[in-house]
Write a protein that holds these residues in place. Structure first.
Motif, PDB file in Angstrom:
ATOM      1  N   MET A  11       0.844  -1.186   0.000  1.00  0.00           N
ATOM      2  CA  MET A  11       0.000   0.000   0.000  1.00  0.00           C
ATOM      3  C   MET A  11       0.882   1.239   0.000  1.00  0.00           C
ATOM      4  SD  MET A  11      -3.269  -0.855   0.237  1.00  0.00           S
ATOM      5  CE  MET A  11      -4.115   0.473   1.054  1.00  0.00           C
ATOM      6  N   VAL A 236      -9.302   1.653   2.965  1.00  0.00           N
ATOM      7  CA  VAL A 236      -8.504   1.817   1.752  1.00  0.00           C
ATOM      8  C   VAL A 236      -8.407   0.472   1.053  1.00  0.00           C
ATOM      9  CG1 VAL A 236      -7.197   3.826   2.520  1.00  0.00           C
ATOM     10  CG2 VAL A 236      -6.387   1.556   3.141  1.00  0.00           C
ATOM     11  N   ASN A 245      -7.353   7.763  -0.828  1.00  0.00           N
ATOM     12  CA  ASN A 245      -6.617   7.095   0.257  1.00  0.00           C
ATOM     13  C   ASN A 245      -6.162   8.093   1.309  1.00  0.00           C
ATOM     14  OD1 ASN A 245      -6.839   4.578  -0.957  1.00  0.00           O
ATOM     15  ND2 ASN A 245      -4.865   4.728  -1.992  1.00  0.00           N
ATOM     16  N   TYR A 257      -9.038  -1.780   5.932  1.00  0.00           N
ATOM     17  CA  TYR A 257      -8.489  -1.975   4.588  1.00  0.00           C
ATOM     18  C   TYR A 257      -8.954  -3.312   4.034  1.00  0.00           C
ATOM     19  CZ  TYR A 257      -5.104  -5.331   6.483  1.00  0.00           C
ATOM     20  OH  TYR A 257      -4.535  -6.424   7.086  1.00  0.00           O
TER      21      TYR A 257
END
Length: 363
Positions: A11, A236, A245, A257
């Motif tokens: 990420m 996210v 984000n 997430y």
């Protein structure tokens, strides 16, 4: 509930800041008092009282989508009770459940009464609930009343977005959405059966990108004005959506997430999100044909004290035993299920998986 998207190895880590005290209305410029984003200390103190969170995204097997779940004609308490019993039996203590504004709009009091009924059933099974308001995934058009039948072998063939295309076609819908969010939150703002409010599932999906930002901003603002006891979040899910984000990570009390990757890739995501110093809950994982399994991901999440909420509890009308991109129009059962844990009669897809889950939950 990603639609044919996979997260890359890591990420994107974005510097996040906390706190805002007021919001200026985009329409009037007037200041409306909002509570601040929870401090890291408050968020971690909250999380420390919860124990390790483990559960599923839950839609009863008799519902094809959020509307069939919540409309009065098809609200199926017997199935909800039975299937949450399956969850309790393997030690699950949380369910993530999608709402829909249209079911509220048609029958406001009835909708909230059904939410209360659901919460009562879940609480009986020692399960807390994470409710989801908005969703950018799957069909953009929806209607009240009888929902269509599933398309054989097609993953989530009847799931609907909220608010979807209507948000762009009817600008006045935003007023309805504000009333909906504030009414539901005000009704349940002190309800201890609710773990967390997940304000927006996968904003920017379905090609929307930054078109989803205005509603994302609004739903956080509306929610902070109500100031529920429970934390607020929006998970996210796709690193390329950098603006979304950044906003989600800056404004979520607790970080949530999605990740459907293998263990090594998932571990890198956890490491990247730990830097924010907030509790982490994975609100979607487990896609067997993608290598995201109970056997490799659930132990990782427990080791890292990350909440573990997989997609799917009981195989049913959502057709999520079938993969996103591998339709089976003949409707035969796939050799390897994509999501889900149980058949309708409560027998597991995999006895070994259920044994592992029980060992991790202490059941």
């Amino acid at each position: 509930m990603m639609k044919k998207y996979l997260l890359p190895l890591l990420m994107i880590v974005i510097a996040a800041s906390c706190g805002q005290q007021e919001n200026k209305s985009e329409d009037t410029g007037t200041a409306t008092k909002e509570r601040e984003v929870w401090s890291k200390e408050k968020a971690n103190d909250w999380y420390a009282t919860k124990g390790w969170l483990a559960g599923s995204n839950f839609t009863p097997s008799t519902a094809i989508n959020q509307l069939e779940f919540w409309q009065a004609e098809t609200f199926d308490t017997a199935t909800i009770d039975k299937e949450l019993g399956y969850a309790e039996g393997i030690g699950f203590n949380v369910m993530r459940v999608f709402l829909h504004h249209l079911a509220w709009q048609v029958d406001k009091d009835g909708f909230k009464n059904r939410m209360d009924t659901y919460l009562g059933i879940a609480d009986k099974h020692h399960i807390q609930t994470m409710f989801v308001f908005f969703d950018d995934v799957w069909d953009s058009v929806y209607h009240a009343g009888k929902q269509r039948e599933p398309k054989p072998g097609i993953h989530n063939s009847g799931w609907v977005r909220d608010p979807g295309k209507l948000y762009y076609d009817e600008p006045s819908l935003v007023d309805t959405l504000e009333m909906y969010v504030k009414d539901v939150l005000t009704t349940f703002k002190n309800d201890k059966r609710i773990l967390l409010w997940d304000l927006y599932n996968e904003p920017g999906n379905s090609g929307y990108g930054n078109k989803s930002m205005p509603l994302l901003r609004k739903v956080f603002s509306w929610s902070r004005q109500v100031n529920p006891d429970q934390p607020l979040s929006a998970g996210v899910w796709k690193p390329e959506l950098t603006d979304l984000n950044k906003f989600q990570l800056e404004n979520s009390d607790v970080i949530t997430y999605h990740n459907y990757n293998k263990e090594d890739e998932h571990a890198k995501v956890i490491d990247s999100l730990k830097k924010y110093g907030r509790p982490l809950i994975c609100t979607e994982y487990m896609a067997r044909t993608r290598g995201s399994l109970f056997s490799n991901i659930m132990p990782l999440l427990k080791k890292e004290n990350v909440g573990a909420i997989n997609w799917g509890l009981v195989a049913g009308k959502t057709n999520t035993m079938y993969a996103w991109d591998t339709p089976m129009p003949d409707g035969k059962e796939p050799k390897v299920w994509f999501h889900d844990i149980f058949r309708k009669d409560g027998t597991p897809y995999s006895e070994d998986e259920v044994k592992l889950i029980k060992s991790l939950t202490g059941k």
